[in-house]
Scaffold this active site. Structure first.
Site, short mmCIF file in Angstrom:
data_model
loop_
_atom_site.label_atom_id
_atom_site.label_comp_id
_atom_site.label_asym_id
_atom_site.label_seq_id
_atom_site.Cartn_x
_atom_site.Cartn_y
_atom_site.Cartn_z
N ASP A 214 43.20 46.31 36.18
CA ASP A 214 44.38 45.47 35.98
C ASP A 214 45.58 46.39 35.82
O ASP A 214 45.57 47.51 36.31
CB ASP A 214 44.18 44.53 34.79
CG ASP A 214 44.94 43.22 34.93
OD1 ASP A 214 46.18 43.27 35.07
OD2 ASP A 214 44.32 42.14 34.91
N GLY A 236 44.37 50.26 39.93
CA GLY A 236 44.95 49.28 39.02
C GLY A 236 46.03 48.48 39.70
O GLY A 236 46.27 48.58 40.91
N HIS A 237 46.74 47.69 38.89
CA HIS A 237 47.77 46.79 39.40
C HIS A 237 49.17 47.34 39.18
O HIS A 237 50.15 46.60 39.29
CB HIS A 237 47.64 45.42 38.76
CG HIS A 237 46.37 44.70 39.11
ND1 HIS A 237 46.08 43.43 38.66
CD2 HIS A 237 45.31 45.09 39.86
CE1 HIS A 237 44.89 43.06 39.12
NE2 HIS A 237 44.41 44.06 39.85
N GLY A 238 49.27 48.62 38.81
CA GLY A 238 50.57 49.24 38.64
C GLY A 238 51.09 49.16 37.22
O GLY A 238 50.36 48.87 36.27
#
Length: 393
Positions: A214, A236-238
């Protein structure tokens, strides 16, 4: 100098020595019965050691030596009597795998303290694989470590592996400093944010490596004066601001500075997200600069139609996004559209500054990257790759 004078000086120096040593004490969890065998629940030993360390009228250290410590759950509470508390973790603290035990909001929690240091090159092992996609907990899966209502927090040289939920949760804290923190979880592990910050101010995260399923770092409502630098994110999602606007009115995130960070194979780069149908709020005075993207999808993204469930009511977000600067962001994008400003039609993004953006599509001989804008007002200067689509202010 007379012998009497020498005696007085020696006596005084002796008192200083005794006083200094009386002010610093180490509380070893082995002295409280910790087994460190990776199977026996050592929660009581750690909590009893903490109790005595917290009572100590001076600098106290709770020491967790090398070894594996099974801890079913623990809340380390303050306030404490001394000037500062240190949690020195050299070993591995392991989470339970039995859902009858781990179906709680938290696993390890520190709260109500003024002065706390976590260090030691040790590891929090959340053993999340036993729970991802398999649990039937009534609540979200527990975070690994939570810091609640703490002033003057230092966390350095600590590892967190495979949290069941969020790895590190920071809530209502002031003056926090994270350095040399390593957080890891598989890219398909759900909701395993690296560091999640809410209702906290003056938090610094530097020189750390975060790769999860995430957000590497998420800043939700009430995050103010957050400084992030030298962080490597991926998978991940940054690094995300939000999501905002879902649970409470007047969500505000402001004074955020992200600099000298690298994103590797992330689903997003630097992102601001607000719910499509939202309550009022604001994200303002935000800067992303000197960023390197390596095969990152959506390197630059404002998403005011955020709806991960896919069943949100379609209407303009009521969260105002303004005064956001993107400066010297370069590298490769794994999405053709490298810059997306999808802003609210009722509260357009204002004051968006884009300067020296150089993002190429990572597929060889592929098309040039492009931008997409909705209701985004600002200006672009310097290098424009992709070309800006901002509406000039």
């Amino acid at each position: 100098m007379t012998s009497n004078s020498c005696f007085k000086i020696g006596f005084i120096l002796g008192l200083v020595f005794v006083y200094t040593n009386a002010q610093e004490k180490v509380f070893n969890v082995h002295s409280y019965g910790a087994k460190a065998d990776g199977r026996t629940d050592d929660s009581k030993a750690l909590l009893n050691g903490w109790r005595d360390a917290c009572k100590w009228n001076g600098k106290a250290t709770l020491l967790i030596p090398l070894g594996e410590y099974m801890v079913n759950g623990a809340i380390f509470k303050g306030p404490c009597n001394g000037s500062a508390m240190t949690f020195e973790m050299k070993g591995v603290i392991k989470a339970p795998t039995d859902p009858k035990i781990f179906c709680n909001e938290y696993w390890i929690r520190f709260q109500y303290m003024n002065g706390l240091k976590i260090k030691g090159h040790g590891t929090f092992d959340g053993q999340g694989a036993c729970a991802w996609g398999k649990h039937q907990c009534a609540t979200p899966l527990p975070f690994t470590v939570g810091f609640y209502f703490i002033n003057n927090l230092i966390v350095h040289d600590i590892h967190s592996n495979n949290s069941k939920g969020v790895h590190i949760n920071v809530f209502n804290c002031t003056n926090g400093f994270f350095r040399h923190v390593k957080i890891t979880a598989p890219d398909d592990s759900p909701n395993t944010d690296g560091i999640r910050i809410g209702y906290s101010n003056n938090i610094h995260i530097v020189d750390s490596n975060i790769g999860t399923g995430d957000d590497c770092i998420s800043m939700v409502a009430g995050s103010q004066s957050i400084n992030i630098s030298g962080v490597t994110c991926g998978p991940g999602h940054g690094i995300s601001i939000g999501s905002l606007g879902k649970l409470s009115k007047n969500d505000v995130v402001k004074d955020i500075h992200t600099k000298n960070c690298t994103f590797i194979n992330t689903q997003n780069g630097v992102r601001i997200k607000t719910w499509a149908s939202s309550m009022t709020g604001m994200a303002t005075n935000i800067t992303f600069e000197d960023i390197i993207m390596i095969k990152a999808s959506n390197p630059i993204l404002i998403d005011q139609q955020y709806c991960p469930t896919g069943n949100c009511k379609k209407q303009g977000s009521s969260v105002q996004v303004k005064e956001v600067t993107y400066k010297n962001i370069r590298g490769s994008s794994s999405s053709k559209v490298a810059v997306i400003f999808d802003c609210s039609d009722s509260h357009p993004c204002n004051g968006i500054i884009v300067k020296d953006i150089n993002l190429v599509y990572n597929e060889r001989d592929g098309p040039a990257t492009s931008s997409a804008c909705e209701n985004a007002i600002g200006k672009a200067t310097g290098i424009e790759l992709p070309p800006s689509c901002l509406k000039m202010s």
